[in-house]
Write a protein that holds these residues in place. Structure first.
Motif, PDB file in Angstrom:
ATOM      1  N   ASN A   6      32.532  -4.523   7.814  1.00  0.00           N
ATOM      2  CA  ASN A   6      31.488  -4.446   6.795  1.00  0.00           C
ATOM      3  C   ASN A   6      32.042  -4.521   5.373  1.00  0.00           C
ATOM      4  O   ASN A   6      31.396  -4.068   4.433  1.00  0.00           O
ATOM      5  CB  ASN A   6      30.675  -3.166   6.967  1.00  0.00           C
ATOM      6  N   LYS A   7      33.252  -5.091   5.228  1.00  0.00           N
ATOM      7  CA  LYS A   7      33.838  -5.248   3.898  1.00  0.00           C
ATOM      8  C   LYS A   7      32.953  -6.154   3.054  1.00  0.00           C
ATOM      9  O   LYS A   7      32.381  -7.117   3.564  1.00  0.00           O
ATOM     10  CB  LYS A   7      35.213  -5.921   3.977  1.00  0.00           C
ATOM     11  N   HIS A   8      32.877  -5.836   1.766  1.00  0.00           N
ATOM     12  CA  HIS A   8      32.179  -6.735   0.854  1.00  0.00           C
ATOM     13  C   HIS A   8      32.961  -8.035   0.759  1.00  0.00           C
ATOM     14  O   HIS A   8      34.193  -8.033   0.702  1.00  0.00           O
ATOM     15  CB  HIS A   8      32.038  -6.111  -0.536  1.00  0.00           C
ATOM     16  N   LYS A   9      32.259  -9.156   0.732  1.00  0.00           N
ATOM     17  CA  LYS A   9      32.899 -10.474   0.727  1.00  0.00           C
ATOM     18  C   LYS A   9      33.736 -10.707  -0.521  1.00  0.00           C
ATOM     19  O   LYS A   9      34.640 -11.530  -0.521  1.00  0.00           O
ATOM     20  CB  LYS A   9      31.852 -11.562   0.875  1.00  0.00           C
ATOM     21  N   GLU A  10      33.480  -9.971  -1.587  1.00  0.00           N
ATOM     22  CA  GLU A  10      34.229 -10.145  -2.832  1.00  0.00           C
ATOM     23  C   GLU A  10      35.646  -9.578  -2.771  1.00  0.00           C
ATOM     24  O   GLU A  10      36.489  -9.931  -3.593  1.00  0.00           O
ATOM     25  CB  GLU A  10      33.487  -9.491  -4.011  1.00  0.00           C
ATOM     26  N   ASN A  11      35.922  -8.670  -1.828  1.00  0.00           N
ATOM     27  CA  ASN A  11      37.269  -8.112  -1.717  1.00  0.00           C
ATOM     28  C   ASN A  11      38.279  -9.227  -1.489  1.00  0.00           C
ATOM     29  O   ASN A  11      38.066 -10.102  -0.654  1.00  0.00           O
ATOM     30  CB  ASN A  11      37.364  -7.156  -0.514  1.00  0.00           C
ATOM     31  N   VAL A  12      39.390  -9.185  -2.218  1.00  0.00           N
ATOM     32  CA  VAL A  12      40.460 -10.129  -1.938  1.00  0.00           C
ATOM     33  C   VAL A  12      41.171  -9.669  -0.664  1.00  0.00           C
ATOM     34  O   VAL A  12      41.161  -8.469  -0.339  1.00  0.00           O
ATOM     35  CB  VAL A  12      41.455 -10.249  -3.114  1.00  0.00           C
ATOM     36  N   PRO A  13      41.775 -10.580   0.079  1.00  0.00           N
ATOM     37  CA  PRO A  13      42.464 -10.188   1.315  1.00  0.00           C
ATOM     38  C   PRO A  13      43.587  -9.188   1.037  1.00  0.00           C
ATOM     39  O   PRO A  13      44.270  -9.276   0.021  1.00  0.00           O
ATOM     40  CB  PRO A  13      43.044 -11.503   1.837  1.00  0.00           C
ATOM     41  N   GLY A  14      43.760  -8.261   1.946  1.00  0.00           N
ATOM     42  CA  GLY A  14      44.822  -7.269   1.825  1.00  0.00           C
ATOM     43  C   GLY A  14      44.418  -5.931   2.390  1.00  0.00           C
ATOM     44  O   GLY A  14      43.333  -5.772   2.940  1.00  0.00           O
ATOM     45  N   PRO A  15      45.289  -4.959   2.219  1.00  0.00           N
ATOM     46  CA  PRO A  15      45.080  -3.662   2.873  1.00  0.00           C
ATOM     47  C   PRO A  15      43.982  -2.794   2.267  1.00  0.00           C
ATOM     48  O   PRO A  15      43.414  -1.954   2.946  1.00  0.00           O
ATOM     49  CB  PRO A  15      46.435  -2.974   2.751  1.00  0.00           C
ATOM     50  N   TYR A  16      43.681  -2.968   1.001  1.00  0.00           N
ATOM     51  CA  TYR A  16      42.660  -2.149   0.354  1.00  0.00           C
ATOM     52  C   TYR A  16      41.356  -2.925   0.319  1.00  0.00           C
ATOM     53  O   TYR A  16      41.341  -4.123   0.035  1.00  0.00           O
ATOM     54  CB  TYR A  16      43.078  -1.793  -1.072  1.00  0.00           C
ATOM     55  N   TYR A  17      40.266  -2.222   0.604  1.00  0.00           N
ATOM     56  CA  TYR A  17      38.960  -2.854   0.533  1.00  0.00           C
ATOM     57  C   TYR A  17      37.873  -1.820   0.340  1.00  0.00           C
ATOM     58  O   TYR A  17      38.092  -0.634   0.512  1.00  0.00           O
ATOM     59  CB  TYR A  17      38.680  -3.698   1.781  1.00  0.00           C
ATOM     60  N   VAL A  18      36.714  -2.306  -0.024  1.00  0.00           N
ATOM     61  CA  VAL A  18      35.509  -1.489  -0.145  1.00  0.00           C
ATOM     62  C   VAL A  18      34.476  -2.108   0.782  1.00  0.00           C
ATOM     63  O   VAL A  18      34.312  -3.322   0.825  1.00  0.00           O
ATOM     64  CB  VAL A  18      34.986  -1.473  -1.595  1.00  0.00           C
ATOM     65  N   ASP A  19      33.788  -1.262   1.545  1.00  0.00           N
ATOM     66  CA  ASP A  19      32.777  -1.790   2.456  1.00  0.00           C
ATOM     67  C   ASP A  19      31.372  -1.495   1.934  1.00  0.00           C
ATOM     68  O   ASP A  19      31.189  -1.016   0.814  1.00  0.00           O
ATOM     69  CB  ASP A  19      32.993  -1.307   3.892  1.00  0.00           C
ATOM     70  N   ASP A  20      30.387  -1.780   2.750  1.00  0.00           N
ATOM     71  CA  ASP A  20      28.991  -1.678   2.322  1.00  0.00           C
ATOM     72  C   ASP A  20      28.472  -0.251   2.192  1.00  0.00           C
ATOM     73  O   ASP A  20      27.309  -0.044   1.857  1.00  0.00           O
ATOM     74  CB  ASP A  20      28.079  -2.497   3.233  1.00  0.00           C
ATOM     75  N   GLN A  21      29.321   0.738   2.395  1.00  0.00           N
ATOM     76  CA  GLN A  21      28.909   2.128   2.208  1.00  0.00           C
ATOM     77  C   GLN A  21      29.229   2.652   0.805  1.00  0.00           C
ATOM     78  O   GLN A  21      28.990   3.815   0.496  1.00  0.00           O
ATOM     79  CB  GLN A  21      29.584   3.030   3.250  1.00  0.00           C
ATOM     80  N   CYS A  22      29.761   1.800  -0.060  1.00  0.00           N
ATOM     81  CA  CYS A  22      30.084   2.197  -1.434  1.00  0.00           C
ATOM     82  C   CYS A  22      28.821   2.712  -2.133  1.00  0.00           C
ATOM     83  O   CYS A  22      27.775   2.079  -2.080  1.00  0.00           O
ATOM     84  CB  CYS A  22      30.656   0.994  -2.189  1.00  0.00           C
ATOM     85  N   ILE A  23      28.948   3.868  -2.794  1.00  0.00           N
ATOM     86  CA  ILE A  23      27.810   4.444  -3.508  1.00  0.00           C
ATOM     87  C   ILE A  23      27.893   4.186  -5.015  1.00  0.00           C
ATOM     88  O   ILE A  23      27.147   4.753  -5.786  1.00  0.00           O
ATOM     89  CB  ILE A  23      27.664   5.951  -3.226  1.00  0.00           C
TER      90      ILE A  23
END
Length: 92
Positions: A6-23
């Motif tokens: 469920n990562k946001h498509k804007e995240n660049v590839p790699g170990p850190y990401y933000v998914d759709d649960q971001c508030i």
């Protein structure tokens, strides 16, 4: 719980990401502004640049630490370091 699927498509590839649960609390953007930014139309954060230096990794790790979860465990509010693509950075 953060979910790689469920990562946001804007995240660049790699170990850190933000998914759709971001508030959209702004904590990651305040803590690691060189790596996180806001998607204004959707109202959420995403990783626009993976950390490249020890200082950037420390800032990203601090953002994760504020969620009080160690490496490899699901994080609250959608922020996660992906253990499958960690590239040697120490998280949590």
């Amino acid at each position: 719980m953060a979910d790689r699927d469920n990562k946001h498509k804007e995240n660049v590839p790699g170990p850190y990401y933000v998914d759709d649960q971001c508030i959209d609390c702004d904590l990651c953007r305040e803590t690691a502004p060189a790596n996180f930014t806001r998607e204004n139309d959707g109202g959420y954060s995403y990783v626009f640049k993976q950390p490249e230096t020890a200082e950037e990794r420390a800032a990203c790790d601090e953002a994760i630490a504020h969620k009080a979860v160690a490496f490899g465990a699901p994080l609250l509010f959608g922020l996660q370091a992906d253990p499958m693509n960690h590239a040697g950075a120490v998280v949590g």
